[in-house]
Motif scaffolding. Sequence first.
Motif, PDB file in Angstrom:
ATOM      1  N   CYS A   1      69.304 -18.938  -7.398  1.00  0.00           N
ATOM      2  CA  CYS A   1      69.660 -20.223  -6.789  1.00  0.00           C
ATOM      3  C   CYS A   1      71.058 -20.156  -6.175  1.00  0.00           C
ATOM      4  N   ALA A   2      71.999 -19.600  -6.929  1.00  0.00           N
ATOM      5  CA  ALA A   2      73.373 -19.506  -6.447  1.00  0.00           C
ATOM      6  C   ALA A   2      73.463 -18.652  -5.186  1.00  0.00           C
ATOM      7  N   MET A   3      72.748 -17.516  -5.174  1.00  0.00           N
ATOM      8  CA  MET A   3      72.791 -16.624  -4.018  1.00  0.00           C
ATOM      9  C   MET A   3      72.213 -17.288  -2.762  1.00  0.00           C
ATOM     10  N   ILE A   4      71.080 -17.948  -2.911  1.00  0.00           N
ATOM     11  CA  ILE A   4      70.436 -18.576  -1.753  1.00  0.00           C
ATOM     12  C   ILE A   4      71.219 -19.805  -1.310  1.00  0.00           C
ATOM     13  N   LEU A   5      71.855 -20.501  -2.243  1.00  0.00           N
ATOM     14  CA  LEU A   5      72.667 -21.656  -1.885  1.00  0.00           C
ATOM     15  C   LEU A   5      73.868 -21.218  -1.045  1.00  0.00           C
TER      16      LEU A   5
ATOM     17  N   ALA B   1      63.029 -18.820  -1.645  1.00  0.00           N
ATOM     18  CA  ALA B   1      63.262 -20.082  -2.341  1.00  0.00           C
ATOM     19  C   ALA B   1      61.944 -20.652  -2.849  1.00  0.00           C
ATOM     20  N   GLY B   2      60.885 -20.535  -2.042  1.00  0.00           N
ATOM     21  CA  GLY B   2      59.576 -21.034  -2.447  1.00  0.00           C
ATOM     22  C   GLY B   2      59.076 -20.380  -3.724  1.00  0.00           C
ATOM     23  N   VAL B   3      59.301 -19.072  -3.852  1.00  0.00           N
ATOM     24  CA  VAL B   3      58.888 -18.356  -5.064  1.00  0.00           C
ATOM     25  C   VAL B   3      59.679 -18.844  -6.273  1.00  0.00           C
ATOM     26  N   ILE B   4      60.962 -19.094  -6.074  1.00  0.00           N
ATOM     27  CA  ILE B   4      61.796 -19.578  -7.174  1.00  0.00           C
ATOM     28  C   ILE B   4      61.276 -20.928  -7.682  1.00  0.00           C
ATOM     29  N   TYR B   5      60.863 -21.790  -6.761  1.00  0.00           N
ATOM     30  CA  TYR B   5      60.291 -23.078  -7.164  1.00  0.00           C
ATOM     31  C   TYR B   5      59.041 -22.867  -8.027  1.00  0.00           C
ATOM     32  N   LEU B   6      58.178 -21.960  -7.574  1.00  0.00           N
ATOM     33  CA  LEU B   6      56.930 -21.708  -8.293  1.00  0.00           C
ATOM     34  C   LEU B   6      57.189 -21.141  -9.688  1.00  0.00           C
ATOM     35  N   VAL B   7      58.122 -20.199  -9.776  1.00  0.00           N
ATOM     36  CA  VAL B   7      58.438 -19.567 -11.058  1.00  0.00           C
ATOM     37  C   VAL B   7      59.028 -20.593 -12.027  1.00  0.00           C
ATOM     38  N   PHE B   8      59.937 -21.417 -11.528  1.00  0.00           N
ATOM     39  CA  PHE B   8      60.549 -22.434 -12.388  1.00  0.00           C
ATOM     40  C   PHE B   8      59.491 -23.405 -12.910  1.00  0.00           C
TER      41      PHE B   8
ATOM     42  N   ILE C   1      56.830 -30.817  -4.854  1.00  0.00           N
ATOM     43  CA  ILE C   1      57.911 -31.502  -4.135  1.00  0.00           C
ATOM     44  C   ILE C   1      58.818 -30.505  -3.434  1.00  0.00           C
ATOM     45  N   PHE C   2      59.315 -29.509  -4.182  1.00  0.00           N
ATOM     46  CA  PHE C   2      60.288 -28.587  -3.606  1.00  0.00           C
ATOM     47  C   PHE C   2      59.634 -27.594  -2.636  1.00  0.00           C
ATOM     48  N   VAL C   3      58.413 -27.165  -2.920  1.00  0.00           N
ATOM     49  CA  VAL C   3      57.713 -26.292  -1.975  1.00  0.00           C
ATOM     50  C   VAL C   3      57.423 -27.055  -0.683  1.00  0.00           C
ATOM     51  N   GLY C   4      57.101 -28.360  -0.809  1.00  0.00           N
ATOM     52  CA  GLY C   4      56.882 -29.184   0.382  1.00  0.00           C
ATOM     53  C   GLY C   4      58.127 -29.234   1.261  1.00  0.00           C
ATOM     54  N   PHE C   5      59.278 -29.465   0.645  1.00  0.00           N
ATOM     55  CA  PHE C   5      60.531 -29.457   1.391  1.00  0.00           C
ATOM     56  C   PHE C   5      60.776 -28.083   2.016  1.00  0.00           C
ATOM     57  N   ASP C   6      60.415 -27.042   1.280  1.00  0.00           N
ATOM     58  CA  ASP C   6      60.613 -25.671   1.757  1.00  0.00           C
ATOM     59  C   ASP C   6      59.785 -25.405   3.016  1.00  0.00           C
ATOM     60  N   ILE C   7      58.554 -25.877   3.036  1.00  0.00           N
ATOM     61  CA  ILE C   7      57.684 -25.681   4.200  1.00  0.00           C
ATOM     62  C   ILE C   7      58.246 -26.415   5.420  1.00  0.00           C
TER      63      ILE C   7
ATOM     64  N   VAL D   1      68.108 -26.395   8.024  1.00  0.00           N
ATOM     65  CA  VAL D   1      68.973 -25.865   6.970  1.00  0.00           C
ATOM     66  C   VAL D   1      69.452 -26.994   6.059  1.00  0.00           C
ATOM     67  N   ILE D   2      69.733 -28.165   6.638  1.00  0.00           N
ATOM     68  CA  ILE D   2      70.162 -29.312   5.831  1.00  0.00           C
ATOM     69  C   ILE D   2      69.072 -29.710   4.846  1.00  0.00           C
ATOM     70  N   ILE D   3      67.814 -29.746   5.328  1.00  0.00           N
ATOM     71  CA  ILE D   3      66.692 -30.075   4.449  1.00  0.00           C
ATOM     72  C   ILE D   3      66.632 -29.086   3.291  1.00  0.00           C
ATOM     73  N   GLN D   4      66.759 -27.786   3.636  1.00  0.00           N
ATOM     74  CA  GLN D   4      66.712 -26.772   2.587  1.00  0.00           C
ATOM     75  C   GLN D   4      67.919 -26.880   1.663  1.00  0.00           C
ATOM     76  N   LEU D   5      69.081 -27.146   2.247  1.00  0.00           N
ATOM     77  CA  LEU D   5      70.310 -27.216   1.454  1.00  0.00           C
ATOM     78  C   LEU D   5      70.270 -28.380   0.466  1.00  0.00           C
ATOM     79  N   VAL D   6      69.810 -29.540   0.934  1.00  0.00           N
ATOM     80  CA  VAL D   6      69.736 -30.712   0.053  1.00  0.00           C
ATOM     81  C   VAL D   6      68.698 -30.487  -1.046  1.00  0.00           C
ATOM     82  N   ALA D   7      67.499 -30.025  -0.641  1.00  0.00           N
ATOM     83  CA  ALA D   7      66.427 -29.801  -1.619  1.00  0.00           C
ATOM     84  C   ALA D   7      66.811 -28.701  -2.600  1.00  0.00           C
ATOM     85  N   PHE D   8      67.351 -27.608  -2.074  1.00  0.00           N
ATOM     86  CA  PHE D   8      67.687 -26.487  -2.956  1.00  0.00           C
ATOM     87  C   PHE D   8      68.903 -26.811  -3.808  1.00  0.00           C
ATOM     88  N   GLY D   9      69.826 -27.621  -3.251  1.00  0.00           N
ATOM     89  CA  GLY D   9      70.975 -28.041  -4.047  1.00  0.00           C
ATOM     90  C   GLY D   9      70.541 -28.879  -5.232  1.00  0.00           C
TER      91      GLY D   9
END
Length: 268
Positions: A228-232, A84-91, A119-125, A163-171
């Motif tokens: 995104c869909a797969m990781i979600l 997920a962290g890589v996806i944030y960076l690429v986007f 922001i999103f990498v921070g949530f990911d960490i 997981v909730i933190i990741q789910l909310v941020a990634f959602g």
Amino acid sequence: MARYLYQPSEAVAGVACGLYSVGLIITVFRIFRQKAWIWFIMALGIGMEAAGYGARIASAADTTARTVYIVQFCLIILAPVLMAGVIYLVFGRIVFHVVPAEARTFRLLWVPARWVTPIFVGFDIVALLTQVIGAIMLTATEPTDPDAAAKINRGKNIAMVGVIIQLVAFGLFTVVAARFHFTSRRFTDDFKQRLQAVPGDKYVTLGGNARKFNPNWRRLLYTVNISCAMILIRSIYREIDFAEGKTGYTQRYEYLLVLALPQVLVTY
């Protein structure tokens, strides 16, 4: 004492290990070929998945072994956080290169453009560290330990928070990325005008930058959205898994773990 409520399949673990291993080889080859060093984070995540399912093969052969059970559980759970962290960076890089500076507004992305990646990498960490703590507490607690039920429940709750933190941020990120997929069309012509062809090469340079780029950025954006869909889907599965606990439905039937395997598509 058996660590599973079912007999795990060595064949299923072997197939998953093989798929991730192939994905790792392809990814590493592309990293060196295209000098895309940022993807080493993705390679690490894929390697964790491959190692995790490799450990699961050993765990399936000896369901009483504690160490390999802990290893496979932690690696398989934590690897998608790195992906997920890589996806944030690429986007973030797509936005930076495709969208002109004056158009990178809050209205465009619903988050400050320059802070999308931080922001999103921070949530990911935070999600990663929280899930690490929860996963270790869950797998390291023996039923015979003092206050075992309390420790397991605490570990489950901590992992769920992660997981909730990741789910909310990634959602939220998934919504942002999907919306950008459509709104970014208006920048296509401007982006093409800023490209400079490299004689005898399929790559281009951008705005005087000597670094070469693949001009087909929308294909990469499709990849981001599919990933995104797969990781979600994986995150939703894990949240249900933790919520139900060690005796829940997801812990009693291995086929549910197999249904989460489409995430392997992220690696190809």
